[in-house]
Design a protein around this motif. Structure first.
Motif, PDB file in Angstrom:
ATOM      1  N   SER A   7       0.844  -1.185   0.000  1.00 50.13           N
ATOM      2  CA  SER A   7       0.000   0.000   0.000  1.00 50.13           C
ATOM      3  C   SER A   7       0.878   1.232   0.000  1.00 50.13           C
ATOM      4  O   SER A   7       1.992   1.223   0.525  1.00 50.13           O
ATOM      5  CB  SER A   7      -0.893   0.016   1.241  1.00 50.13           C
ATOM      6  N   THR A   8       0.374   2.302  -0.572  1.00 48.72           N
ATOM      7  CA  THR A   8       1.093   3.570  -0.539  1.00 48.72           C
ATOM      8  C   THR A   8       0.185   4.650   0.015  1.00 48.72           C
ATOM      9  O   THR A   8      -1.036   4.566  -0.083  1.00 48.72           O
ATOM     10  CB  THR A   8       1.585   3.991  -1.935  1.00 48.72           C
ATOM     11  N   CYS A   9       0.785   5.671   0.593  1.00 45.35           N
ATOM     12  CA  CYS A   9       0.049   6.808   1.117  1.00 45.35           C
ATOM     13  C   CYS A   9      -0.567   7.570  -0.055  1.00 45.35           C
ATOM     14  O   CYS A   9       0.094   7.801  -1.066  1.00 45.35           O
ATOM     15  CB  CYS A   9       0.998   7.718   1.911  1.00 45.35           C
ATOM     16  N   GLU A  10      -1.820   7.939   0.065  1.00 44.09           N
ATOM     17  CA  GLU A  10      -2.504   8.638  -1.011  1.00 44.09           C
ATOM     18  C   GLU A  10      -2.744  10.106  -0.695  1.00 44.09           C
ATOM     19  O   GLU A  10      -3.527  10.770  -1.359  1.00 44.09           O
ATOM     20  CB  GLU A  10      -3.823   7.938  -1.339  1.00 44.09           C
ATOM     21  N   ALA A  11      -2.049  10.637   0.311  1.00 44.92           N
ATOM     22  CA  ALA A  11      -2.170  12.063   0.624  1.00 44.92           C
ATOM     23  C   ALA A  11      -1.582  12.882  -0.527  1.00 44.92           C
ATOM     24  O   ALA A  11      -0.687  12.413  -1.240  1.00 44.92           O
ATOM     25  CB  ALA A  11      -1.433  12.386   1.919  1.00 44.92           C
ATOM     26  N   ALA A  12      -2.089  14.080  -0.713  1.00 45.01           N
ATOM     27  CA  ALA A  12      -1.612  14.951  -1.795  1.00 45.01           C
ATOM     28  C   ALA A  12      -0.107  15.158  -1.686  1.00 45.01           C
ATOM     29  O   ALA A  12       0.406  15.525  -0.632  1.00 45.01           O
ATOM     30  CB  ALA A  12      -2.334  16.293  -1.741  1.00 45.01           C
ATOM     31  N   GLY A  13       0.610  14.867  -2.768  1.00 53.13           N
ATOM     32  CA  GLY A  13       2.049  15.074  -2.800  1.00 53.13           C
ATOM     33  C   GLY A  13       2.871  13.992  -2.131  1.00 53.13           C
ATOM     34  O   GLY A  13       4.082  14.125  -2.002  1.00 53.13           O
ATOM     35  N   CYS A  14       2.246  12.933  -1.682  1.00 53.21           N
ATOM     36  CA  CYS A  14       2.962  11.858  -0.991  1.00 53.21           C
ATOM     37  C   CYS A  14       2.689  10.541  -1.707  1.00 53.21           C
ATOM     38  O   CYS A  14       1.583  10.290  -2.162  1.00 53.21           O
ATOM     39  CB  CYS A  14       2.509  11.753   0.463  1.00 53.21           C
ATOM     40  N   ASP A  15       3.689   9.711  -1.811  1.00 51.44           N
ATOM     41  CA  ASP A  15       3.526   8.386  -2.415  1.00 51.44           C
ATOM     42  C   ASP A  15       4.418   7.378  -1.695  1.00 51.44           C
ATOM     43  O   ASP A  15       4.923   6.442  -2.279  1.00 51.44           O
ATOM     44  CB  ASP A  15       3.873   8.445  -3.904  1.00 51.44           C
ATOM     45  N   ARG A  16       4.622   7.618  -0.389  1.00 52.38           N
ATOM     46  CA  ARG A  16       5.485   6.723   0.391  1.00 52.38           C
ATOM     47  C   ARG A  16       4.802   5.367   0.573  1.00 52.38           C
ATOM     48  O   ARG A  16       3.596   5.285   0.734  1.00 52.38           O
ATOM     49  CB  ARG A  16       5.739   7.322   1.772  1.00 52.38           C
TER      50      ARG A  16
END
Length: 51
Positions: A7-16
């Motif tokens: 899974s990856t973070c879906e916050a704006a500007g983040c793809d960690r």
């Protein structure tokens, strides 16, 4: 099967990636598990894992 997906973070500007390095809380119920990941950016992502 799905527990092997990354899974990856879906916050704006983040793809960690949300992996073992992320803070994770797990709640287990008869219906499966809920995992809450806190990303380094501060966003929280909740996933559902079924048995």
């Amino acid at each position: 099967m799905l527990e092997n997906l990354t899974s990856t973070c879906e916050a704006a500007g983040c793809d960690r990636p949300l992996d073992d390095d992320a803070l994770m809380l797990t709640l287990r119920t008869e219906a499966g598990g809920r995992r809450a990941y806190e990303c380094a950016c501060g966003a929280v992502t909740v996933t559902v894992v079924r048995p």
